[in-house]
Design a protein around this motif. Sequence first.
Motif, mmCIF file in Angstrom:
data_model
loop_
_atom_site.group_PDB
_atom_site.id
_atom_site.type_symbol
_atom_site.label_atom_id
_atom_site.label_comp_id
_atom_site.label_asym_id
_atom_site.label_seq_id
_atom_site.Cartn_x
_atom_site.Cartn_y
_atom_site.Cartn_z
ATOM 1 N N UNK A 15 41.509 33.734 44.651
ATOM 2 C CA UNK A 15 41.607 34.929 43.831
ATOM 3 C C UNK A 15 41.835 34.147 42.431
ATOM 4 N N UNK A 16 42.860 33.540 42.147
ATOM 5 C CA UNK A 16 42.885 32.942 40.768
ATOM 6 C C UNK A 16 41.695 32.566 40.136
ATOM 7 N N UNK A 17 40.969 31.661 40.890
ATOM 8 C CA UNK A 17 39.725 31.169 40.393
ATOM 9 C C UNK A 17 38.688 32.245 39.942
ATOM 10 N N UNK A 18 38.683 33.183 40.866
ATOM 11 C CA UNK A 18 37.864 34.463 40.728
ATOM 12 C C UNK A 18 37.995 35.350 39.633
ATOM 13 N N UNK A 19 39.428 35.494 39.487
ATOM 14 C CA UNK A 19 39.749 36.334 38.054
ATOM 15 C C UNK A 19 39.600 35.641 36.834
ATOM 16 N N UNK A 20 39.851 34.240 37.048
ATOM 17 C CA UNK A 20 39.558 33.542 35.721
ATOM 18 C C UNK A 20 37.988 33.745 35.289
ATOM 19 N N UNK A 21 37.209 33.667 36.334
ATOM 20 C CA UNK A 21 35.792 33.838 35.959
ATOM 21 C C UNK A 21 35.123 35.044 35.602
ATOM 22 N N UNK A 22 35.940 36.260 36.474
ATOM 23 C CA UNK A 22 35.490 37.679 36.310
ATOM 24 C C UNK A 22 36.529 38.340 36.539
ATOM 25 N N UNK A 23 37.272 38.764 35.241
ATOM 26 C CA UNK A 23 38.416 39.542 35.369
ATOM 27 C C UNK A 23 38.254 40.823 35.741
ATOM 28 N N UNK A 24 37.044 41.354 36.153
ATOM 29 C CA UNK A 24 36.768 42.910 36.619
ATOM 30 C C UNK A 24 36.214 42.902 37.875
#
Lengths: 291, 162
Positions: B114-123
Amino acid sequence: MKIPRFTYHRPATEEEALAMLTEFGEDAKVLAGGQSLIPLMALRLSRPAHLIDIGGLRELAAIRERSGTVSVGAAVRHVEVERSALVARAAPLAAAAMPHIGHGAIRNRGTACGSLAHADPAAELPAVALAAGASFVVRRASGERTVPASEFFLGYLTCDMGPDELLVEWRLPTWPVTAGWSVQEVSRRHGDFALLGMAAMIDTDPVGRISTAALSLFGAASTPIRVDAAEKLLTGEPPSAALFDEAAEIVKGQLDPPGDLHGTAAYRKHLGAVLTRRCLSEAAGRLGAAA
Amino acid sequence: MSDDRCEVTVTVNGEERSLAVECRRTLAEVLREDLGLTGTHLGCEHGVCGACTVAVDGAAARSCLMLAVQADGCEIETVESLGTEEKLHPIQQAMWDEHGFQCAFCAPGFLMTVYCLLRENPAPTPEEIREELSGNLCRCTGYASILTGVQAALSRGAAADA
Ligand SMILES: Cc1cc2nc3c(=O)[nH]c(=O)nc-3n(C[C@H](O)[C@H](O)[C@H](O)COP(=O)(O)OP(=O)(O)OC[C@H]3O[C@@H](n4cnc5c(N)ncnc54)[C@H](O)[C@@H]3O)c2cc1C
Ligand code: FES
Ligand code: FES
């Protein structure tokens, strides 16, 4: 289980990598992203004495377009292919396959060429290569050869490469802007290897009849396979649901897939028909979409 | 056998570490056994479960499918980098509040994914979240509570801390 012992090599150049392959031959394995090789070693199904890590070779890390081909170097990761604007435009069939390959974390490390060299018959990219008329640039210290996809995949996890050879480049012909494409598969869980899948391309002539059709199946045999009889049926006809139904029946009839605990042979044959219809209707909807 | 030892320099959770490790050891083994970072869990050890997911140069990777020597020169973030017991990371806090996990064996992998996902794609859309988390297995929850937790983290602005 722990990975068996080996000697690790990190060549600084492709030339050095080729020299190492010549020296160690059968005792060595190329390590690209490690997403297939490391699990095999962890399960002790593979125990090479030497690993030659090409993952960091910058000279093999490019996606390029030149003289009618898109080339993907051996160190290019799945994620880079997936996000490449060039691939999306000039090799949309490859782009469409990417989201089906494992999961994000696997695609961040694994390479396209690694998947092709690994030659898993259930993998997406070998079937894409076969449908798209791609070729492979294979090098050894003493020279280079180019192998068409139709001759490259020889059997289960076996392709036309010697132990001293390196796959340096995957070459895809630049996509004909009029053609449509589709990659479809059915798997037990999202991201698993497919029970059966298809990569398809169709193109039409100026009066709207199908001029080229390529239907390439993965998970259907020990290598990816094309279904010539269905491609012949499609060629020269205008696309229609009825025509696609007929093609689907041919694919189903031609398939002789393996059965295992994940799916019987009869179920996979049924999937052959379903995927043919899905692929052809999606590809027909995309005719001209790459223009 | 000197031949099967490799020098590795990695930055782990902001700290540079130089080690000589057996080349055959995975990044997960070195994190857990040499660096004592046992927050990274090992489930299947062949790439299928996602429990061992860490960030390598900011992108999610399976630490069981990477030799430590392949991480030479890379920046690694593990679950230990997210928060402390006193001050959980917003993703962890949202998971806590929503009872996202049960036994939580899978938690380090989900949290780092989740951390990596939100870093790449905040929304990310709910569909994108499901897609990204499809590579992580959980034996307890049936996933619904984990997805609720991620949504809660998003609506509280956790992406700003990713
Ligand atoms: C959980 C999981 C799910 C997966 N799901 C899928 C999936 O759905 N579809 C799919 O296609 N793949 C899937 N994969 C495999 C993934 O795509 C791998 O990344 C890919 O098969 C191998 O690429 P690699 O760079 O990791 O190669 P490596 O693992 O490093 O190498 C694989 C093999 O190819 C050889 N090799 C690699 N590069 C070269 C080269 N340039 N020249 C000569 N030989 C070479 C190696 O010696 C080795 O034998 C999955 C993997 C995992 C762990
Ligand atoms: S322990 Fe690495 S994916 Fe399961
Ligand atoms: S909470 Fe137990 S495995 Fe996920």
